[in-house]
Write a protein that holds these residues in place. Structure first.
Motif, PDB file in Angstrom:
ATOM      1  N   SER A  48      -2.346   0.622  -4.023  1.00  0.00           N
ATOM      2  CA  SER A  48      -1.301  -0.348  -3.705  1.00  0.00           C
ATOM      3  C   SER A  48      -0.529  -0.686  -4.976  1.00  0.00           C
ATOM      4  O   SER A  48      -0.915  -0.292  -6.069  1.00  0.00           O
ATOM      5  CB  SER A  48      -1.908  -1.618  -3.090  1.00  0.00           C
ATOM      6  OG  SER A  48      -2.589  -2.373  -4.060  1.00  0.00           O
TER       7      SER A  48
ATOM      8  N   TYR B 226      -7.501   3.038  -1.461  1.00  0.00           N
ATOM      9  CA  TYR B 226      -6.185   2.439  -1.262  1.00  0.00           C
ATOM     10  C   TYR B 226      -5.483   2.355  -2.605  1.00  0.00           C
ATOM     11  O   TYR B 226      -6.028   1.802  -3.558  1.00  0.00           O
ATOM     12  CB  TYR B 226      -6.298   1.024  -0.685  1.00  0.00           C
ATOM     13  CG  TYR B 226      -6.973   0.965   0.664  1.00  0.00           C
ATOM     14  CD1 TYR B 226      -6.237   1.083   1.834  1.00  0.00           C
ATOM     15  CD2 TYR B 226      -8.346   0.793   0.756  1.00  0.00           C
ATOM     16  CE1 TYR B 226      -6.859   1.029   3.071  1.00  0.00           C
ATOM     17  CE2 TYR B 226      -8.977   0.737   1.989  1.00  0.00           C
ATOM     18  CZ  TYR B 226      -8.226   0.864   3.141  1.00  0.00           C
ATOM     19  OH  TYR B 226      -8.848   0.805   4.372  1.00  0.00           O
TER      20      TYR B 226
ATOM     21  N   VAL C 106       0.852  -1.190   0.000  1.00  0.00           N
ATOM     22  CA  VAL C 106       0.000   0.000   0.000  1.00  0.00           C
ATOM     23  C   VAL C 106       0.889   1.242   0.000  1.00  0.00           C
ATOM     24  O   VAL C 106       1.718   1.439   0.882  1.00  0.00           O
ATOM     25  CB  VAL C 106      -0.952   0.008   1.209  1.00  0.00           C
ATOM     26  CG1 VAL C 106      -1.778   1.286   1.230  1.00  0.00           C
ATOM     27  CG2 VAL C 106      -1.861  -1.212   1.175  1.00  0.00           C
ATOM     28  N   ARG C 107       0.732   2.087  -1.026  1.00  0.00           N
ATOM     29  CA  ARG C 107       1.525   3.313  -1.164  1.00  0.00           C
ATOM     30  C   ARG C 107       0.781   4.548  -0.678  1.00  0.00           C
ATOM     31  O   ARG C 107       1.411   5.524  -0.302  1.00  0.00           O
ATOM     32  CB  ARG C 107       1.911   3.528  -2.626  1.00  0.00           C
ATOM     33  CG  ARG C 107       2.776   2.456  -3.220  1.00  0.00           C
ATOM     34  CD  ARG C 107       4.233   2.715  -2.946  1.00  0.00           C
ATOM     35  NE  ARG C 107       5.075   1.748  -3.601  1.00  0.00           N
ATOM     36  CZ  ARG C 107       5.794   2.000  -4.692  1.00  0.00           C
ATOM     37  NH1 ARG C 107       5.757   3.184  -5.249  1.00  0.00           N
ATOM     38  NH2 ARG C 107       6.539   1.059  -5.219  1.00  0.00           N
TER      39      ARG C 107
ATOM     40  N   CYS D  22       2.898   3.221  -8.992  1.00  0.00           N
ATOM     41  CA  CYS D  22       2.402   1.832  -9.017  1.00  0.00           C
ATOM     42  C   CYS D  22       2.054   1.388 -10.438  1.00  0.00           C
ATOM     43  O   CYS D  22       2.299   0.241 -10.808  1.00  0.00           O
ATOM     44  CB  CYS D  22       1.190   1.692  -8.106  1.00  0.00           C
ATOM     45  SG  CYS D  22       1.603   1.934  -6.362  1.00  0.00           S
TER      46      CYS D  22
END
Length: 182
Positions: free
Chosen positions: A38, A36, A14-15, A133
Protein backbone atom coordinates in the motif's frame (compact mmCIF):
# COMPACT_ATOMS: atom_id res chain seq x y z
CA UNK A 1 7.86 1.36 12.66
CA UNK A 2 7.37 -2.40 12.43
CA UNK A 3 4.21 -3.81 13.93
CA UNK A 4 3.91 -7.56 14.55
CA UNK A 5 0.41 -8.33 15.75
CA UNK A 6 -3.08 -9.52 14.88
CA UNK A 7 -4.05 -7.26 12.05
CA UNK A 8 -6.27 -7.10 9.05
CA UNK A 9 -5.38 -6.00 5.57
CA UNK A 10 -4.78 -2.32 4.83
CA UNK A 11 -7.88 -0.51 3.71
CA UNK A 12 -6.51 2.53 1.85
CA UNK A 13 -4.03 3.07 -0.97
CA UNK A 14 -3.46 -0.61 -1.78
CA UNK A 15 -1.42 -0.83 -5.01
CA UNK A 16 -0.82 -4.60 -5.12
CA UNK A 17 -2.14 -7.70 -3.38
CA UNK A 18 -0.68 -11.18 -3.63
CA UNK A 19 -2.34 -14.16 -2.01
CA UNK A 20 -0.50 -17.43 -1.31
CA UNK A 21 2.73 -15.71 -0.35
CA UNK A 22 5.10 -17.36 2.09
CA UNK A 23 7.24 -15.02 4.20
CA UNK A 24 10.66 -15.65 5.69
CA UNK A 25 12.25 -13.58 8.45
CA UNK A 26 16.00 -14.23 8.46
CA UNK A 27 15.41 -17.56 6.66
CA UNK A 28 12.73 -18.70 9.12
CA UNK A 29 9.34 -19.31 7.52
CA UNK A 30 6.32 -17.69 9.14
CA UNK A 31 3.94 -19.52 6.83
CA UNK A 32 1.58 -18.58 4.04
CA UNK A 33 -0.50 -15.45 3.83
CA UNK A 34 -1.37 -12.43 1.73
CA UNK A 35 1.07 -9.64 0.86
CA UNK A 36 -0.27 -6.10 0.57
CA UNK A 37 1.72 -3.24 -0.93
CA UNK A 38 0.00 0.00 0.00
CA UNK A 39 1.01 3.64 -0.25
CA UNK A 40 1.79 3.86 3.48
CA UNK A 41 3.28 0.42 4.26
CA UNK A 42 3.97 -3.15 3.21
CA UNK A 43 1.84 -5.64 5.13
CA UNK A 44 1.63 -9.39 5.31
CA UNK A 45 -1.35 -11.13 6.90
CA UNK A 46 -0.96 -14.82 7.64
CA UNK A 47 -3.62 -17.46 7.31
CA UNK A 48 -4.36 -17.25 11.05
CA UNK A 49 -4.59 -13.41 10.91
CA UNK A 50 -1.14 -12.97 12.50
CA UNK A 51 1.06 -10.66 10.49
CA UNK A 52 3.21 -7.59 10.35
CA UNK A 53 3.39 -4.19 8.76
CA UNK A 54 6.51 -2.32 7.59
CA UNK A 55 6.65 1.43 7.05
CA UNK A 56 8.73 2.50 4.03
CA UNK A 57 11.32 4.58 5.91
CA UNK A 58 12.45 1.37 7.68
CA UNK A 59 12.92 -0.54 4.42
CA UNK A 60 16.59 -0.06 3.58
CA UNK A 61 16.60 -2.29 0.48
CA UNK A 62 13.99 -3.97 -1.68
CA UNK A 63 14.70 -6.09 -4.74
CA UNK A 64 13.62 -9.10 -6.74
CA UNK A 65 16.03 -11.92 -5.96
CA UNK A 66 16.36 -14.69 -8.52
CA UNK A 67 19.76 -15.97 -7.33
CA UNK A 68 19.03 -19.50 -6.13
CA UNK A 69 22.51 -19.77 -4.63
CA UNK A 70 21.51 -17.11 -2.04
CA UNK A 71 18.00 -18.39 -1.31
CA UNK A 72 16.20 -21.53 -2.44
CA UNK A 73 13.36 -19.67 -4.22
CA UNK A 74 12.87 -16.51 -6.23
CA UNK A 75 11.47 -13.83 -3.94
CA UNK A 76 10.82 -10.19 -3.19
CA UNK A 77 13.72 -9.40 -0.87
CA UNK A 78 13.60 -6.65 1.77
CA UNK A 79 16.16 -5.56 4.31
CA UNK A 80 14.80 -3.47 7.14
CA UNK A 81 16.75 -1.38 9.63
CA UNK A 82 15.16 -3.05 12.66
CA UNK A 83 16.17 -6.35 14.20
CA UNK A 84 13.17 -8.64 14.56
CA UNK A 85 13.11 -11.93 16.43
CA UNK A 86 16.48 -11.61 18.20
CA UNK A 87 16.33 -15.17 19.48
CA UNK A 88 15.88 -16.54 15.95
CA UNK A 89 18.96 -14.95 14.36
CA UNK A 90 21.52 -17.40 15.82
CA UNK A 91 19.48 -20.40 14.64
CA UNK A 92 19.44 -19.05 11.09
CA UNK A 93 23.14 -19.78 10.86
CA UNK A 94 22.98 -20.86 7.24
CA UNK A 95 24.82 -18.91 4.52
CA UNK A 96 25.74 -15.36 5.41
CA UNK A 97 25.19 -15.40 9.18
CA UNK A 98 28.65 -14.00 9.87
CA UNK A 99 27.95 -11.09 7.54
CA UNK A 100 24.55 -10.54 9.16
CA UNK A 101 26.14 -10.51 12.61
CA UNK A 102 28.65 -7.86 11.52
CA UNK A 103 25.91 -5.73 10.02
CA UNK A 104 23.86 -6.05 13.20
CA UNK A 105 26.77 -4.80 15.29
CA UNK A 106 27.60 -1.86 13.05
CA UNK A 107 24.09 -0.70 12.20
CA UNK A 108 22.09 -1.55 15.30
CA UNK A 109 20.22 -4.47 13.75
CA UNK A 110 18.93 -5.52 10.38
CA UNK A 111 16.34 -8.10 9.36
CA UNK A 112 16.04 -9.82 6.01
CA UNK A 113 12.50 -10.48 4.85
CA UNK A 114 11.67 -12.58 1.82
CA UNK A 115 8.21 -12.73 0.29
CA UNK A 116 7.81 -15.85 -1.85
CA UNK A 117 4.57 -15.83 -3.86
CA UNK A 118 3.32 -19.08 -5.38
CA UNK A 119 2.96 -17.13 -8.65
CA UNK A 120 6.58 -16.06 -9.37
CA UNK A 121 5.43 -14.11 -12.45
CA UNK A 122 4.04 -11.47 -10.04
CA UNK A 123 7.44 -10.61 -8.53
CA UNK A 124 8.18 -7.76 -10.97
CA UNK A 125 4.72 -6.21 -10.50
CA UNK A 126 5.09 -6.37 -6.71
CA UNK A 127 8.54 -4.79 -6.95
CA UNK A 128 7.22 -2.01 -9.21
CA UNK A 129 4.37 -1.28 -6.77
CA UNK A 130 6.92 -1.06 -3.94
CA UNK A 131 9.07 1.34 -6.00
CA UNK A 132 6.12 3.64 -6.62
CA UNK A 133 4.98 3.60 -2.99
CA UNK A 134 8.52 3.97 -1.64
CA UNK A 135 8.94 7.10 -3.77
CA UNK A 136 6.07 8.66 -1.81
CA UNK A 137 8.28 8.48 1.30
CA UNK A 138 11.66 10.07 0.47
CA UNK A 139 14.52 9.34 2.82
CA UNK A 140 14.91 12.40 5.03
CA UNK A 141 18.55 11.50 5.80
CA UNK A 142 19.50 11.76 2.12
CA UNK A 143 17.77 15.09 1.43
CA UNK A 144 19.96 17.08 3.85
CA UNK A 145 23.39 16.28 2.36
CA UNK A 146 22.11 16.65 -1.22
CA UNK A 147 20.86 20.14 -0.51
CA UNK A 148 24.17 21.03 1.10
CA UNK A 149 26.04 19.63 -1.90
CA UNK A 150 23.86 21.58 -4.32
CA UNK A 151 24.38 24.78 -2.36
CA UNK A 152 28.09 24.11 -2.11
CA UNK A 153 28.37 23.47 -5.83
CA UNK A 154 26.33 26.58 -6.58
CA UNK A 155 28.65 28.71 -4.45
CA UNK A 156 31.73 27.24 -6.10
CA UNK A 157 30.38 27.84 -9.58
CA UNK A 158 29.50 31.40 -8.67
CA UNK A 159 32.98 31.93 -7.24
CA UNK A 160 34.58 30.66 -10.44
CA UNK A 161 32.31 32.81 -12.58
CA UNK A 162 33.24 35.90 -10.55
CA UNK A 163 36.94 35.09 -10.86
CA UNK A 164 36.65 34.69 -14.63
CA UNK A 165 34.78 37.97 -14.94
CA UNK A 166 37.40 39.69 -12.79
CA UNK A 167 40.24 38.29 -14.91
CA UNK A 168 38.58 39.49 -18.08
CA UNK A 169 38.25 43.01 -16.73
CA UNK A 170 41.78 43.10 -15.40
CA UNK A 171 43.27 41.60 -18.56
CA UNK A 172 41.40 43.75 -21.06
CA UNK A 173 40.89 47.05 -19.27
CA UNK A 174 43.92 47.56 -17.08
CA UNK A 175 46.46 45.36 -18.83
CA UNK A 176 46.26 47.21 -22.15
CA UNK A 177 46.54 50.61 -20.51
CA UNK A 178 49.56 49.56 -18.52
CA UNK A 179 51.32 48.28 -21.63
CA UNK A 180 50.69 51.54 -23.46
CA UNK A 181 52.07 53.54 -20.56
CA UNK A 182 55.32 51.62 -20.42
Amino acid sequence: MVVVTDLGPPEEGVRATQENTEVYLNRRSLGMGTLYVSESRVSWVGIQAKGFSLEYPHIAVHAVSRDLTQFHQECLYLMIDVRLMDSETPTSSSAGSDMEDNEDDSEGGMTEIRFVPDDKSRLDALFQAMNECSALHPDTDDSGPEEEDDNGEGDEEGMYDDAEEGEALNGNGHGDEQMDAD
